[in-house]
Scaffold this active site. Structure first.
Site, PDB file in Angstrom:
ATOM      1  N   CYS A 169       0.843  -1.197   0.000  1.00 29.10           N
ATOM      2  CA  CYS A 169       0.000   0.000   0.000  1.00 29.10           C
ATOM      3  C   CYS A 169       0.872   1.239   0.000  1.00 29.10           C
ATOM      4  CB  CYS A 169      -0.884  -0.017   1.252  1.00 29.10           C
ATOM      5  SG  CYS A 169      -1.957   1.421   1.438  1.00 29.10           S
ATOM      6  N   GLU A 203      -8.922  -0.640  -2.459  1.00 32.73           N
ATOM      7  CA  GLU A 203      -9.285   0.776  -2.492  1.00 32.73           C
ATOM      8  C   GLU A 203     -10.621   1.045  -1.801  1.00 32.73           C
ATOM      9  OE1 GLU A 203      -6.963   2.646  -3.173  1.00 32.73           O
ATOM     10  OE2 GLU A 203      -5.682   1.258  -4.256  1.00 32.73           O
TER      11      GLU A 203
END
Length: 218
Positions: free
Chosen positions: A137, A180
């Site tokens: 991430c 997301e």
């Protein structure tokens, strides 16, 4: 989602959760969506784990206006500047339910677009095959861990003009859609790890140095 991680973990899959833009754009067999006009946006620094905006559910978008379009432009530029394949609004400090993506699936189809107010569809039992892919991430720089996620995902939401949209993906792109959407609900991928693996990911982050601009936590 951050850049592709090709070492440290042995894995059979061709893509990791954070595939870089160059890899995402390498000779795709097909492109779904349109490349954004990068002259319109401005790169913003990335918020990292510990920033409060990442750890609470974002606000539902209700105004489909020029400000939203400008935000999406900035998000695309920021995502590419950080060599990512997906970026949620709270990753640049904005409390709004929207994410952008430029991400390949496991068939080398390149998916480009944005989704406002995304909601993951519940999967039927027959579509709940898990993929133990490697994941990282942009908000947890330089850290990676294996995380089982369904290898198919479908998200419903709206586009920047408020029109209803539905996006589905398999493999690596399915992982992106889930990752997301998690961000906009206040969850990082490390929140889904065991305590041991989460600690290891945070150790990797502490020992590494981000290759892009980040926001220092107070």
């Amino acid at each position: 989602m951050a850049e592709q991680h090709d070492h440290t973990h042995d894995h059979d899959h061709a893509h990791d959760h954070d595939h870089d833009h160059e890899a995402a754009a390498s000779a795709p067999v097909k492109v779904v969506g349109e490349e954004p006009d990068l002259s319109k946006g401005t790169a913003r620094p990335i918020t990292v784990v510990g920033n409060p905006v990442l750890h609470r559910e974002c606000r539902t978008v209700t105004a489909f206006d020029a400000d939203l379009s400008a935000l999406i432009d900035d998000m695309f530029v920021s995502m590419y500047a950080a060599a990512g394949v997906g970026l949620a609004a709270n990753q640049i400090g904005v409390d709004a339910k929207v994410f952008v993506y430029d991400c390949p699936d496991d068939d080398n189809v390149r998916h480009i677009g944005h989704i406002v107010n995304p909601v993951l569809e519940d999967l039927p039992v027959e579509r709940r095959t898990l993929d133990d892919g490697n994941e990282g991430c942009l908000s947890v720089p330089t850290a990676y861990a294996e995380l089982a996620r369904p290898d198919f995902a479908a998200v419903t939401g709206q586009d920047k003009d408020g029109n209803p949209v539905r996006v589905e993906g398999t493999g690596f792109f399915a992982r992106c859609l889930q990752h997301e959407t998690d961000h906009l609900n206040g969850y990082l991928y490390i929140d889904r790890l065991s305590k041991r693996d989460r600690k290891d990911a945070l150790r990797q982050m502490a020992e590494g140095t981000a290759s892009y601009a980040t926001v220092a936590n107070d």
